[in-house]
Scaffold this active site. Sequence first.
Site, PDB file in Angstrom:
ATOM      1  N   LYS A  22       0.844  -1.206   0.000  1.00 44.28           N
ATOM      2  CA  LYS A  22       0.000   0.000   0.000  1.00 44.28           C
ATOM      3  C   LYS A  22       0.873   1.247   0.000  1.00 44.28           C
ATOM      4  O   LYS A  22       0.678   2.162  -0.806  1.00 44.28           O
ATOM      5  CB  LYS A  22      -0.890  -0.007   1.257  1.00 44.28           C
ATOM      6  N   ASN A  23       1.834   1.281   0.927  1.00 40.33           N
ATOM      7  CA  ASN A  23       2.578   2.522   1.128  1.00 40.33           C
ATOM      8  C   ASN A  23       3.603   2.792   0.026  1.00 40.33           C
ATOM      9  O   ASN A  23       4.228   3.851   0.013  1.00 40.33           O
ATOM     10  CB  ASN A  23       3.219   2.532   2.525  1.00 40.33           C
ATOM     11  N   ARG A  92      -4.990  11.015   4.629  1.00 35.70           N
ATOM     12  CA  ARG A  92      -3.973  11.974   4.998  1.00 35.70           C
ATOM     13  C   ARG A  92      -2.772  11.948   4.048  1.00 35.70           C
ATOM     14  O   ARG A  92      -2.119  12.970   3.814  1.00 35.70           O
ATOM     15  CB  ARG A  92      -3.540  11.576   6.418  1.00 35.70           C
ATOM     16  N   ASP A 116      -4.788  13.090  13.639  1.00 33.58           N
ATOM     17  CA  ASP A 116      -5.568  11.878  13.441  1.00 33.58           C
ATOM     18  C   ASP A 116      -5.434  11.001  14.664  1.00 33.58           C
ATOM     19  O   ASP A 116      -4.961  11.449  15.699  1.00 33.58           O
ATOM     20  CB  ASP A 116      -5.156  11.158  12.151  1.00 33.58           C
ATOM     21  N   ASP A 305       3.834  -0.147  12.295  1.00 32.39           N
ATOM     22  CA  ASP A 305       2.572  -0.679  11.769  1.00 32.39           C
ATOM     23  C   ASP A 305       2.397  -2.171  12.063  1.00 32.39           C
ATOM     24  O   ASP A 305       1.396  -2.769  11.665  1.00 32.39           O
ATOM     25  CB  ASP A 305       2.458  -0.416  10.264  1.00 32.39           C
TER      26      ASP A 305
HETATM   27  N1  EPU Z   1       6.505  13.873  11.554  1.00 31.75           N
HETATM   28  C1  EPU Z   1       6.702  15.175  11.971  1.00 31.75           C
HETATM   29  N2  EPU Z   1       6.864  16.136  11.015  1.00 31.75           N
HETATM   30  C2  EPU Z   1       6.834  15.862   9.692  1.00 31.75           C
HETATM   31  C3  EPU Z   1       6.631  14.532   9.274  1.00 31.75           C
HETATM   32  C4  EPU Z   1       6.469  13.536  10.231  1.00 31.75           C
HETATM   33  O1  EPU Z   1       6.746  15.457  13.149  1.00 31.75           O
HETATM   34  O2  EPU Z   1       6.985  16.784   8.881  1.00 31.75           O
HETATM   35  C5  EPU Z   1       6.319  12.823  12.569  1.00 31.75           C
HETATM   36  C6  EPU Z   1       4.933  12.194  12.470  1.00 31.75           C
HETATM   37  O3  EPU Z   1       3.978  12.973  13.193  1.00 31.75           O
HETATM   38  C7  EPU Z   1       5.137  10.822  13.064  1.00 31.75           C
HETATM   39  C8  EPU Z   1       6.586  10.502  12.645  1.00 31.75           C
HETATM   40  O4  EPU Z   1       7.201  11.750  12.299  1.00 31.75           O
HETATM   41  O5  EPU Z   1       5.062  10.890  14.455  1.00 31.75           O
HETATM   42  C9  EPU Z   1       6.713   9.538  11.481  1.00 31.75           C
HETATM   43  O6  EPU Z   1       6.005  10.049  10.375  1.00 31.75           O
HETATM   44  P1  EPU Z   1       6.376   9.653   8.882  1.00 31.75           P
HETATM   45  O7  EPU Z   1       6.417  10.912   8.084  1.00 31.75           O
HETATM   46  O8  EPU Z   1       7.581   8.772   8.869  1.00 31.75           O
HETATM   47  O9  EPU Z   1       5.114   8.785   8.454  1.00 31.75           O
HETATM   48  P2  EPU Z   1       4.102   9.032   7.276  1.00 31.75           P
HETATM   49  O10 EPU Z   1       4.822   9.249   6.004  1.00 31.75           O
HETATM   50  O11 EPU Z   1       3.070  10.013   7.680  1.00 31.75           O
HETATM   51  C10 EPU Z   1       4.059   6.492   6.601  1.00 31.75           C
HETATM   52  C11 EPU Z   1       3.023   5.430   6.412  1.00 31.75           C
HETATM   53  C12 EPU Z   1       2.455   5.003   7.744  1.00 31.75           C
HETATM   54  C13 EPU Z   1       3.613   4.507   8.616  1.00 31.75           C
HETATM   55  C14 EPU Z   1       4.695   5.597   8.735  1.00 31.75           C
HETATM   56  C15 EPU Z   1       5.913   5.138   9.512  1.00 31.75           C
HETATM   57  C16 EPU Z   1       2.091   5.985   4.267  1.00 31.75           C
HETATM   58  C17 EPU Z   1       0.913   6.430   3.493  1.00 31.75           C
HETATM   59  N3  EPU Z   1       1.938   5.943   5.591  1.00 31.75           N
HETATM   60  O12 EPU Z   1       3.384   7.605   7.206  1.00 31.75           O
HETATM   61  O13 EPU Z   1       1.586   3.894   7.457  1.00 31.75           O
HETATM   62  O14 EPU Z   1       3.124   4.214   9.899  1.00 31.75           O
HETATM   63  O15 EPU Z   1       5.123   5.993   7.415  1.00 31.75           O
HETATM   64  O16 EPU Z   1       6.510   4.047   8.900  1.00 31.75           O
HETATM   65  O17 EPU Z   1       3.121   5.659   3.714  1.00 31.75           O
HETATM   66  C18 EPU Z   1      -0.222   2.410   7.741  1.00 31.75           C
HETATM   67  O18 EPU Z   1       0.080   1.904   6.654  1.00 31.75           O
HETATM   68  O19 EPU Z   1      -1.081   1.881   8.514  1.00 31.75           O
HETATM   69  C19 EPU Z   1       0.435   3.668   8.163  1.00 31.75           C
HETATM   70  C20 EPU Z   1      -0.019   4.432   9.139  1.00 31.75           C
END
Ligand code: EPU
Length: 418
Positions: A22-23, A92, A116, A305
């Site tokens: 998915k990701n 998101r 969220d 996850d």
């Molecule tokens: N964060 C910040 N500032 C930013 C970006 C992130 O503080 O500018 C924080 C976030 O709030 C969080 C942490 O850094 O606490 C990690 O966030 P990250 O950006 O790594 O995650 P994401 O890109 O929002 C993706 C996956 C998530 C997965 C995370 C971590 C997708 C669509 N989502 O989210 O997947 O948990 O990476 O590996 O790729 C899922 O599939 O169920 C899911 C939630």
Amino acid sequence: MDQLVVTGGARLSGSVAVLGAKNAVLKHLVATLLAPGTHRIDNVPSILDVSLMCDVINHIGATCRFNGSTVEVDVPDELVPEAPIDLVRRMRASIIVLGALLARRGVARVALPGGDDFGSRPIDMHLDGLEAMGASFELVHGVLVGSAPNGLRGADVHLEFPSVGATENLLLAGVMARGSTTIGNAAREPEIQDLAEFLSRMGAQVRGAGTSTIEIDGVSSLEPAHHRAVPDRLEAGTYLVAAAMTGGEVTVTDCVPEHLRMELRKLGDAGSEYEVGKDWVTLRGPDRPRPVDFATLPYPGFHTDMHPQMVALLSLANGTSVITENIYAARFRYVGELNRLGADVQLEGQHVIIRGVSVLSGCPVDACDIRAGAALVLAGLRADGYTTVTEAQHIDRGYSDFAGKLRSLGAEIVRETV
Ligand code: EPU
């Protein structure tokens, strides 16, 4: 509203194949926006989030056509550079269009995603990086308006934390920026490496994806491409925990065992035995798991996850386990639901303390997010009687035919529309 009704007791056995991640696929769909023409992505899972991302890129002007696990995306020359709030609210990850739209159009209007269930989830690192590349942002009536009237230029960006989304946004922006971009402290997830591979097939010049330093030489245009998405390590990992949970023996095929190294190690510590081949894992679960401690960390650490599924397993261990959640401030809504099934799980700040119990007892529980929903179904596989997991649409966001695949392994599980 659909719900999954699980009758506990069956030991799972057999084999199950996983589809693309998915990701990864969500980001490939966005990457197509960088080049007009027809792209093809294979190994695409039939899940809700993929349809939601198609809605986002359709709004921007693309057309997605599904044929089994293949999606073809037609991208026009002209794009509508916006993602409105109704789409961003539903998913998101829509924020990831920022970098691609700024690269293609020099402007992007994306509704600001709110907090969220996992906490506030800011996007400061995305914006700081894009600003370093020449973009500027203002918030107008809840919409983030980004512009780079002179185009994006390459920059050296060092992330404060290896954020998956920020790394991807900057990668998508950097491939068509003027000059070179370096992303330091980049996320190293396999899905990022896969995005870089897709971009390279499109003609992008990217080195180092999968390491902490990604170097990009911007090019002036990209071509449409074909790509097969990397297998979903979270789907694979979830079926392996299901095997462990039920003391069964399951082979997960079409996966990359290397991408699950830490999760397999912890499943082994918890009493499972496993064998790995090039693209499969066979896992035999214990009669009763042993307690283990671990912390969630960016790849190659234990994946956040997989945290709720692992807590479901350890809720039945013969001792106390402690898990520390380091990625999200508030990924704990599932704890109350698991405790309703008879688990003994307590929170101490970011630490989850799991005192193993010998039985769980089925009852109605609420799937509050994708992984929480999966974890509650897994708990139901081992609980006495029926466990009804409501709000099954959360599970549909990340798992294709979850109930059907578990049934093919011998689980007693039915889907009901309420
Ligand atoms: N964060 C910040 N500032 C930013 C970006 C992130 O503080 O500018 C924080 C976030 O709030 C969080 C942490 O850094 O606490 C990690 O966030 P990250 O950006 O790594 O995650 P994401 O890109 O929002 C993706 C996956 C998530 C997965 C995370 C971590 C997708 C669509 N989502 O989210 O997947 O948990 O990476 O590996 O790729 C899922 O599939 O169920 C899911 C939630």
